[in-house]
Design a protein around this motif. Structure first.
Motif, mmCIF file in Angstrom:
data_model
loop_
_atom_site.group_PDB
_atom_site.id
_atom_site.type_symbol
_atom_site.label_atom_id
_atom_site.label_comp_id
_atom_site.label_asym_id
_atom_site.label_seq_id
_atom_site.Cartn_x
_atom_site.Cartn_y
_atom_site.Cartn_z
ATOM 1 N N GLU A 1 0.831 -1.203 0.000
ATOM 2 C CA GLU A 1 0.000 0.000 0.000
ATOM 3 C C GLU A 1 0.870 1.260 0.000
ATOM 4 O O GLU A 1 0.641 2.188 -0.777
ATOM 5 N N GLU B 1 1.362 3.953 -3.158
ATOM 6 C CA GLU B 1 1.119 5.382 -2.995
ATOM 7 C C GLU B 1 2.344 6.197 -3.401
ATOM 8 O O GLU B 1 2.225 7.216 -4.090
ATOM 9 N N GLU B 2 3.543 5.738 -3.006
ATOM 10 C CA GLU B 2 4.765 6.460 -3.349
ATOM 11 C C GLU B 2 5.011 6.494 -4.851
ATOM 12 O O GLU B 2 5.414 7.505 -5.413
ATOM 13 N N GLY C 1 1.063 7.605 -6.590
ATOM 14 C CA GLY C 1 0.272 8.667 -5.978
ATOM 15 C C GLY C 1 0.359 10.020 -6.644
ATOM 16 O O GLY C 1 -0.537 10.839 -6.485
#
Length: 156
Positions: A138, A142-143, A146
């Motif tokens: 997760e 996101e990194e 995102g």
């Protein structure tokens, strides 16, 4: 051409790998052009490049200024062990012994999609490389993804 599915197969003592028929069928449009097999830039695996994709990469590499030492170093290392290969009529790929050693490939192999190339892993090393907790994945997602903002479709 994008690859979307992982496959598992075996290498014999001579380094011959019988590709799964589903993968061979997927490769039919590029089979006659051949492939380039090389060690990976990141990870203890090999990369199988369709020749058209490899030629695109070579156009980018040719743009590097060879009078810059780090460019020459990169080219030398990137090209180390590169081998043009074909998949024979029986659907077999021969992996040279030196490349098998570099990737730590023994018998059990994972063929992993990496967008437009295929990574070839020793199956145990592959399983270790993709082992990550749900929470870690997760955070990684996101990194990496995102910053795409509102233009990326919901993939959850």
């Amino acid at each position: 051409m994008n690859f979307n599915e992982a496959y598992y197969c075996k290498a014999d003592a001579k380094g011959r790998v019988m590709l799964p028929s589903a993968l061979k069928n997927r490769l039919l449009p590029v089979l006659k052009d051949g492939f380039v097999l090389k060690r990976s830039v990141s990870g203890a695996c090999l990369e199988l490049w369709p020749m058209s994709r490899w030629n695109d990469m070579m156009l980018n590499i040719k743009k590097l200024n060879r009078f810059v030492k780090k460019n020459n170093d990169f080219i030398r290392i990137f090209m180390a062990g590169v081998k043009e290969v074909e998949i024979d009529n029986a659907g077999r790929l021969l992996i040279p012994k030196n490349l098998m050693g570099i990737a730590g490939i023994t018998k059990e192999i994972a063929l992993s999609p990496s967008i437009d190339i295929i990574e070839i892993w020793d199956q145990n090393n592959y399983e270790k490389a993709i082992k990550i907790s749900d929470k870690e994945f997760e955070v990684l997602a996101e990194e990496v993804m995102g910053d795409f903002g509102e233009n990326i479709p919901d993939v959850s």
